[in-house]
Write a protein that holds these residues in place. Sequence first.
Motif, mmCIF file in Angstrom:
data_model
loop_
_atom_site.group_PDB
_atom_site.id
_atom_site.type_symbol
_atom_site.label_atom_id
_atom_site.label_comp_id
_atom_site.label_asym_id
_atom_site.label_seq_id
_atom_site.Cartn_x
_atom_site.Cartn_y
_atom_site.Cartn_z
ATOM 1 N N PHE A 10 4.438 8.840 -4.346
ATOM 2 C CA PHE A 10 2.980 8.897 -4.275
ATOM 3 C C PHE A 10 2.526 9.525 -2.959
ATOM 4 C CE2 PHE A 10 2.747 5.943 -7.849
ATOM 5 C CZ PHE A 10 1.573 6.346 -8.466
ATOM 6 N N ASP A 11 3.155 9.117 -1.871
ATOM 7 C CA ASP A 11 2.773 9.650 -0.563
ATOM 8 C C ASP A 11 2.926 11.166 -0.505
ATOM 9 O OD1 ASP A 11 1.813 7.521 0.942
ATOM 10 O OD2 ASP A 11 3.815 6.809 1.414
ATOM 11 N N PRO B 24 0.797 -1.223 0.000
ATOM 12 C CA PRO B 24 0.000 0.000 0.000
ATOM 13 C C PRO B 24 0.831 1.275 0.000
ATOM 14 C CG PRO B 24 0.160 -0.853 2.227
ATOM 15 C CD PRO B 24 0.908 -1.825 1.340
ATOM 16 N N VAL B 25 0.312 2.285 -0.696
ATOM 17 C CA VAL B 25 0.765 3.653 -0.484
ATOM 18 C C VAL B 25 0.236 4.074 0.885
ATOM 19 C CG1 VAL B 25 0.454 6.029 -1.294
ATOM 20 C CG2 VAL B 25 0.848 4.187 -2.944
ATOM 21 N N GLN B 26 1.017 4.811 1.653
ATOM 22 C CA GLN B 26 0.689 5.027 3.064
ATOM 23 C C GLN B 26 -0.386 6.085 3.307
ATOM 24 O OE1 GLN B 26 1.984 2.908 5.419
ATOM 25 N NE2 GLN B 26 2.709 1.941 3.546
ATOM 26 N N ASN B 27 -0.541 7.033 2.394
ATOM 27 C CA ASN B 27 -1.560 8.080 2.557
ATOM 28 C C ASN B 27 -2.820 7.712 1.781
ATOM 29 O OD1 ASN B 27 -0.284 9.980 4.289
ATOM 30 N ND2 ASN B 27 1.004 10.650 2.594
ATOM 31 N N SER B 28 -3.951 7.804 2.446
ATOM 32 C CA SER B 28 -5.234 7.487 1.814
ATOM 33 C C SER B 28 -5.889 8.757 1.274
ATOM 34 C CB SER B 28 -6.169 6.838 2.833
ATOM 35 O OG SER B 28 -7.485 6.741 2.328
ATOM 36 N N LEU C 255 -4.325 3.153 -2.194
ATOM 37 C CA LEU C 255 -3.799 2.713 -3.480
ATOM 38 C C LEU C 255 -2.792 1.598 -3.233
ATOM 39 C CD1 LEU C 255 -3.348 3.096 -6.557
ATOM 40 C CD2 LEU C 255 -1.657 4.849 -5.975
ATOM 41 N N MET C 256 -2.930 0.490 -3.964
ATOM 42 C CA MET C 256 -2.036 -0.653 -3.824
ATOM 43 C C MET C 256 -1.181 -0.771 -5.084
ATOM 44 S SD MET C 256 -3.256 -1.723 -0.876
ATOM 45 C CE MET C 256 -2.416 -3.304 -0.680
ATOM 46 N N LEU C 257 0.123 -0.932 -4.894
ATOM 47 C CA LEU C 257 1.046 -1.120 -6.020
ATOM 48 C C LEU C 257 1.630 -2.528 -5.979
ATOM 49 C CD1 LEU C 257 3.078 2.232 -5.919
ATOM 50 C CD2 LEU C 257 1.052 1.717 -7.292
ATOM 51 N N HIS C 258 2.012 -3.031 -7.145
ATOM 52 C CA HIS C 258 2.787 -4.275 -7.157
ATOM 53 C C HIS C 258 4.128 -3.992 -6.498
ATOM 54 C CE1 HIS C 258 5.215 -7.631 -8.644
ATOM 55 N NE2 HIS C 258 4.067 -8.279 -8.786
ATOM 56 N N ARG C 259 4.645 -4.955 -5.763
ATOM 57 C CA ARG C 259 5.842 -4.708 -4.955
ATOM 58 C C ARG C 259 7.065 -4.313 -5.797
ATOM 59 N NH1 ARG C 259 6.668 -7.293 -1.067
ATOM 60 N NH2 ARG C 259 4.716 -8.413 -0.746
#
Length: 234
Positions: free
Chosen positions: A213-214, A93-97, A200-204
């Motif tokens: 992104f954050d 996950p990206v840490q900020n929603s 937001l979820m990214l592939h590792r």
Amino acid sequence: MIIIRLFVFHLLLIFSHVVNSEDLYISTGFTPPVSDYYNEVLKEIDRRLDDFTIQFEVLPAERSLALVNNGINDGECCRIPAVVTKNYTNLVPVQNSFFTTRFSFFSKDADLKINSFDQLKPYSVVVPKGWKLVVNKVTEAEPRELFVVTAPEQLFRMLEEGRVDIGMVGYLSGLHVIKEHDIKGVSAVDPPMIEKDLFLMLHRKHESLIPMFDNVIKEMINDGTIDKIYSKFQ
């Protein structure tokens, strides 16, 4: 000779730009209006970041997750990390929603006050099939009657016609259906019964992009951009 060197230098700059830029394919399993909101946010993120271009598409929920987990697509928007990473282990996950999903009760009774699922027992309730969290919570509450319909539009028609007392669905989706189908006399019951931050979820393989992104999401939250985009869909 100087002209040739300048020409080569410019070619290297162009080539460097092509090599360093890339397309990120981000999909979602959500439908309008939530997918439209995601699209607006991701367009703004794309505008503020020069390192890549975001390509966004709407897919069936499980397919969207599987494509990212398998590394075919690059990101999935947006999920509860603790839930999806149990089965999709390549997602980070990206840490900020930038989105809090809200599930609300809807009713024709403007004075209805419900503060817990246990209070559903005297009522007839309708929920949409496929919204697992909603279906599970309402089923556990054991209302007087429970109807599961295939589409949110059916849910709101049942409410409008007085065939059920309460419906439960995503807040933005509910507002969207009421507007699009001209549903009369039905409104959301405040406050929402469930609120969950989605990420937001990214592939590792793209884990190194998370700080970038954050930073931009935090910037968009602080400067009011996220609220401004969200307000378009209320």
